[in-house]
Design a protein around this motif. Structure first.
Motif, PDB file in Angstrom:
ATOM      1  N   PHE A   1      -8.216   1.861  -4.296  1.00 23.60           N
ATOM      2  CA  PHE A   1      -7.737   3.100  -4.892  1.00 23.60           C
ATOM      3  C   PHE A   1      -6.879   2.840  -6.138  1.00 23.60           C
ATOM      4  CE2 PHE A   1      -5.227   1.682  -1.324  1.00 23.60           C
ATOM      5  CZ  PHE A   1      -3.963   1.551  -1.867  1.00 23.60           C
ATOM      6  N   ILE A   2      -6.836   1.570  -6.580  1.00 26.55           N
ATOM      7  CA  ILE A   2      -6.012   1.219  -7.731  1.00 26.55           C
ATOM      8  C   ILE A   2      -6.627   0.005  -8.426  1.00 26.55           C
ATOM      9  CG2 ILE A   2      -4.514  -0.287  -6.357  1.00 26.55           C
ATOM     10  CD1 ILE A   2      -2.189   0.560  -8.180  1.00 26.55           C
ATOM     11  N   PRO A   3      -6.603  -0.059  -9.753  1.00 20.63           N
ATOM     12  CA  PRO A   3      -7.046  -1.274 -10.435  1.00 20.63           C
ATOM     13  C   PRO A   3      -6.201  -2.475 -10.008  1.00 20.63           C
ATOM     14  CG  PRO A   3      -6.960   0.552 -11.979  1.00 20.63           C
ATOM     15  CD  PRO A   3      -6.324   1.035 -10.713  1.00 20.63           C
ATOM     16  N   LEU A   4      -6.870  -3.542  -9.620  1.00 25.71           N
ATOM     17  CA  LEU A   4      -6.200  -4.730  -9.106  1.00 25.71           C
ATOM     18  C   LEU A   4      -6.372  -5.864 -10.114  1.00 25.71           C
ATOM     19  CD1 LEU A   4      -4.751  -5.985  -6.614  1.00 25.71           C
ATOM     20  CD2 LEU A   4      -7.018  -6.636  -5.772  1.00 25.71           C
ATOM     21  N   MET A   5      -5.265  -6.504 -10.484  1.00 21.77           N
ATOM     22  CA  MET A   5      -5.293  -7.594 -11.455  1.00 21.77           C
ATOM     23  C   MET A   5      -4.803  -8.862 -10.772  1.00 21.77           C
ATOM     24  SD  MET A   5      -3.568  -5.409 -14.508  1.00 21.77           S
ATOM     25  CE  MET A   5      -4.247  -3.791 -14.935  1.00 21.77           C
ATOM     26  N   ILE A   6      -5.709  -9.809 -10.603  1.00 22.17           N
ATOM     27  CA  ILE A   6      -5.378 -11.067  -9.943  1.00 22.17           C
ATOM     28  C   ILE A   6      -5.093 -12.083 -11.036  1.00 22.17           C
ATOM     29  CG2 ILE A   6      -6.130 -12.764  -8.245  1.00 22.17           C
ATOM     30  CD1 ILE A   6      -8.256 -10.679  -7.369  1.00 22.17           C
ATOM     31  N   ALA A   7      -3.828 -12.359 -11.269  1.00 18.46           N
ATOM     32  CA  ALA A   7      -3.426 -13.208 -12.396  1.00 18.46           C
ATOM     33  C   ALA A   7      -3.894 -14.642 -12.192  1.00 18.46           C
ATOM     34  CB  ALA A   7      -1.911 -13.163 -12.569  1.00 18.46           C
ATOM     35  N   GLY A   8      -4.500 -15.203 -13.239  1.00 15.94           N
ATOM     36  CA  GLY A   8      -4.975 -16.573 -13.195  1.00 15.94           C
ATOM     37  C   GLY A   8      -4.083 -17.508 -13.995  1.00 15.94           C
ATOM     38  N   THR A   9      -4.613 -18.684 -14.303  1.00 18.20           N
ATOM     39  CA  THR A   9      -3.817 -19.702 -14.996  1.00 18.20           C
ATOM     40  C   THR A   9      -4.371 -20.057 -16.372  1.00 18.20           C
ATOM     41  OG1 THR A   9      -5.073 -21.457 -13.889  1.00 18.20           O
ATOM     42  CG2 THR A   9      -3.030 -20.722 -12.835  1.00 18.20           C
TER      43      THR A   9
ATOM     44  N   PHE B   1       0.834  -1.211   0.000  1.00 22.78           N
ATOM     45  CA  PHE B   1       0.000   0.000   0.000  1.00 22.78           C
ATOM     46  C   PHE B   1       0.865   1.255   0.000  1.00 22.78           C
ATOM     47  CE2 PHE B   1      -3.562  -2.503   2.207  1.00 22.78           C
ATOM     48  CZ  PHE B   1      -4.191  -2.742   1.007  1.00 22.78           C
ATOM     49  N   ASN B   2       1.904   1.263   0.818  1.00 25.65           N
ATOM     50  CA  ASN B   2       2.778   2.440   0.899  1.00 25.65           C
ATOM     51  C   ASN B   2       3.493   2.684  -0.427  1.00 25.65           C
ATOM     52  OD1 ASN B   2       2.098   2.921   3.571  1.00 25.65           O
ATOM     53  ND2 ASN B   2       3.830   1.780   4.399  1.00 25.65           N
ATOM     54  N   GLU B   3       3.923   1.608  -1.071  1.00 22.63           N
ATOM     55  CA  GLU B   3       4.589   1.753  -2.364  1.00 22.63           C
ATOM     56  C   GLU B   3       3.647   2.374  -3.396  1.00 22.63           C
ATOM     57  OE1 GLU B   3       7.218   1.514  -5.598  1.00 22.63           O
ATOM     58  OE2 GLU B   3       7.594   1.449  -3.432  1.00 22.63           O
ATOM     59  N   ILE B   4       2.401   1.936  -3.389  1.00 28.35           N
ATOM     60  CA  ILE B   4       1.421   2.467  -4.338  1.00 28.35           C
ATOM     61  C   ILE B   4       1.134   3.940  -4.058  1.00 28.35           C
ATOM     62  CG2 ILE B   4      -0.976   2.295  -5.124  1.00 28.35           C
ATOM     63  CD1 ILE B   4      -0.786  -0.724  -4.412  1.00 28.35           C
ATOM     64  N   LYS B   5       0.961   4.263  -2.790  1.00 31.99           N
ATOM     65  CA  LYS B   5       0.584   5.633  -2.433  1.00 31.99           C
ATOM     66  C   LYS B   5       1.718   6.627  -2.651  1.00 31.99           C
ATOM     67  CE  LYS B   5      -2.986   4.246   0.857  1.00 31.99           C
ATOM     68  NZ  LYS B   5      -3.395   4.184   2.281  1.00 31.99           N
ATOM     69  N   ASN B   6       2.953   6.139  -2.625  1.00 35.96           N
ATOM     70  CA  ASN B   6       4.103   7.037  -2.804  1.00 35.96           C
ATOM     71  C   ASN B   6       4.568   7.119  -4.258  1.00 35.96           C
ATOM     72  OD1 ASN B   6       4.228   7.642  -0.055  1.00 35.96           O
ATOM     73  ND2 ASN B   6       5.512   5.867   0.385  1.00 35.96           N
ATOM     74  N   ASN B   7       3.891   6.425  -5.161  1.00 44.50           N
ATOM     75  CA  ASN B   7       4.283   6.425  -6.573  1.00 44.50           C
ATOM     76  C   ASN B   7       3.027   6.420  -7.441  1.00 44.50           C
ATOM     77  OD1 ASN B   7       7.437   5.798  -6.611  1.00 44.50           O
ATOM     78  ND2 ASN B   7       6.508   4.517  -5.019  1.00 44.50           N
ATOM     79  N   GLU B   8       3.210   6.714  -8.698  1.00 45.86           N
ATOM     80  CA  GLU B   8       2.088   6.726  -9.633  1.00 45.86           C
ATOM     81  C   GLU B   8       2.014   5.393 -10.360  1.00 45.86           C
ATOM     82  OE1 GLU B   8       0.277   9.464 -13.260  1.00 45.86           O
ATOM     83  OE2 GLU B   8       2.431   9.398 -12.925  1.00 45.86           O
ATOM     84  N   TYR B   9       1.050   4.573  -9.942  1.00 51.62           N
ATOM     85  CA  TYR B   9       0.829   3.284 -10.585  1.00 51.62           C
ATOM     86  C   TYR B   9      -0.567   3.233 -11.177  1.00 51.62           C
ATOM     87  CZ  TYR B   9       5.106   1.480  -8.425  1.00 51.62           C
ATOM     88  OH  TYR B   9       6.411   1.277  -8.064  1.00 51.62           O
ATOM     89  N   HIS B  10      -0.662   2.551 -12.304  1.00 53.23           N
ATOM     90  CA  HIS B  10      -1.920   2.452 -13.023  1.00 53.23           C
ATOM     91  C   HIS B  10      -2.588   1.100 -12.805  1.00 53.23           C
ATOM     92  CE1 HIS B  10      -4.906   3.387 -15.955  1.00 53.23           C
ATOM     93  NE2 HIS B  10      -4.437   2.596 -16.897  1.00 53.23           N
ATOM     94  N   GLY B  11      -1.898   0.183 -12.126  1.00 50.89           N
ATOM     95  CA  GLY B  11      -2.459  -1.131 -11.868  1.00 50.89           C
ATOM     96  C   GLY B  11      -1.536  -1.934 -10.973  1.00 50.89           C
ATOM     97  N   LEU B  12      -2.118  -2.887 -10.244  1.00 55.36           N
ATOM     98  CA  LEU B  12      -1.367  -3.758  -9.343  1.00 55.36           C
ATOM     99  C   LEU B  12      -1.652  -5.204  -9.729  1.00 55.36           C
ATOM    100  CD1 LEU B  12       0.247  -4.466  -6.751  1.00 55.36           C
ATOM    101  CD2 LEU B  12      -1.904  -4.212  -5.480  1.00 55.36           C
TER     102      LEU B  12
END
Length: 310
Positions: free
Chosen positions: A152-160, A112-123
């Motif tokens: 607060f950020i688009p979340l991508m849960i990678a599947g198989t 969370f801290n990494e995301i809030k301290n930087n500009e990310y478009h997805g996790l």
């Protein structure tokens, strides 16, 4: 929306995390964006260094320090190898950043801290990491926290499932659904992807039915009209982003006993690899960070990649 915005990818060095690297390699739209490969290492607890006060335990201290350094070396090598793989898959070397930090509090809090301290478009995350090897457990503790609280950020849960660049977007006419469609358009615009727009209603309305008969008849008719309008709006958003109209399909499912189940069945039948949803649906209750249907989809769809859009 700038393609220079970054995607944060959490990796822990496990076999499952190698599959996240494979996902990055196969998913072509990410290749035009910056990607940060991220790991939080867990240091040796301070209590171990209290051994220096015990003459008979001093020999253990160098061994503990050596273990700590070895773990950092192993993870650094894993990140470097991941970088080499995704560059070989077509990513620009200058767009790949490696970031290895030391855990201060919890893993999820560090992300969370990494995301809030930087500009990310997805996790990008996986459902489970190296610490969770219990058979039958759908989601690990860190992933569960991110799913519940990363609103607060688009979340991508990678599947198989094999990546075919075929995305199923859940459409219900809500603001969250519109944002999910817009995010997909931003990510997939001007590509050869395929999109399935899926709207689901519990009732069944014959095509010959007309309004003005009775409230119990009119309500399903109005719901059907709103869903059709929402799918038409979603199609317009996608085509304006450069996705060919002939690569977009719209499907209205009626008479569904379970909307989550119907969405999963539709995506499986169509052989989609990714399901895209807003975090909340039409109800949009403020007391909940995640809607009921997205929660069911995430826990019932182990193989699909899930995009969860705030």
């Amino acid at each position: 929306m700038s393609d220079r915005k970054k995607i944060l990818v959490t990796l822990d060095g496990s076999k499952r995390s190698e599959r996240s690297v494979d996902y990055l390699c196969r998913f072509k739209p990410f290749r035009n964006r910056k990607v940060t490969l991220f790991n939080i290492t867990t240091p040796v607890p301070e209590a171990y260094y209290d051994l220096t006060q015990d003459f008979f335990s001093k020999i253990a201290v160098p061994q503990v320090k050596a273990w700590e350094m070895a773990q950092k070396t192993i993870m650094t090598e894993f990140l470097e190898e991941a970088r080499r793989k995704i560059i070989a898959a077509g990513y620009a070397p200058d767009n790949i950043e490696l970031k290895l930090i030391t855990r201060e509090k919890g893993i999820a809090r560090g992300i969370f801290n990494e995301i809030k301290n930087n500009e990310y478009h997805g996790l990008v995350i996986r459902r489970r990491g190296s610490a969770n090897s219990i058979i039958g457990v759908t989601m690990g503790g860190v992933a569960a926290k991110l799913v519940e609280k990363a609103d607060f950020i688009p979340l991508m849960i990678a599947g198989t499932r094999e990546i075919q660049h075929y995305l199923c977007i859940a459409v219900d006419g809500s603001p969250g659904s519109r944002r999910a469609t817009q995010y997909t358009a931003d990510m997939m615009g001007k590509t050869n992807c395929r999109i399935l727009l899926c709207a689901i209603m519990r009732s069944t309305v014959p095509d010959s039915a007309s309004e003005g008969k009775a409230p119990l008849v009119d309500m399903p008719l109005q719901a059907k009209r709103r869903l059709n309008e929402a799918m038409a709006e979603a199609e317009q958003i996608l085509t304006e982003a450069g996705i060919s109209k002939d690569r977009i399909k719209a499907r209205l499912i009626q008479g569904a006993q379970s909307r989550a189940g119907a969405l999963l069945d539709t995506a499986r039948t169509a052989k989609c690899d990714t399901i895209v949803m807003g975090r909340k649906g039409v109800s949009n209750l403020n007391n909940f960070d995640l809607g009921r249907i997205p929660r069911k989809i995430i826990f019932a769809s182990r193989k699909f990649t899930i995009w969860l859009i705030p």
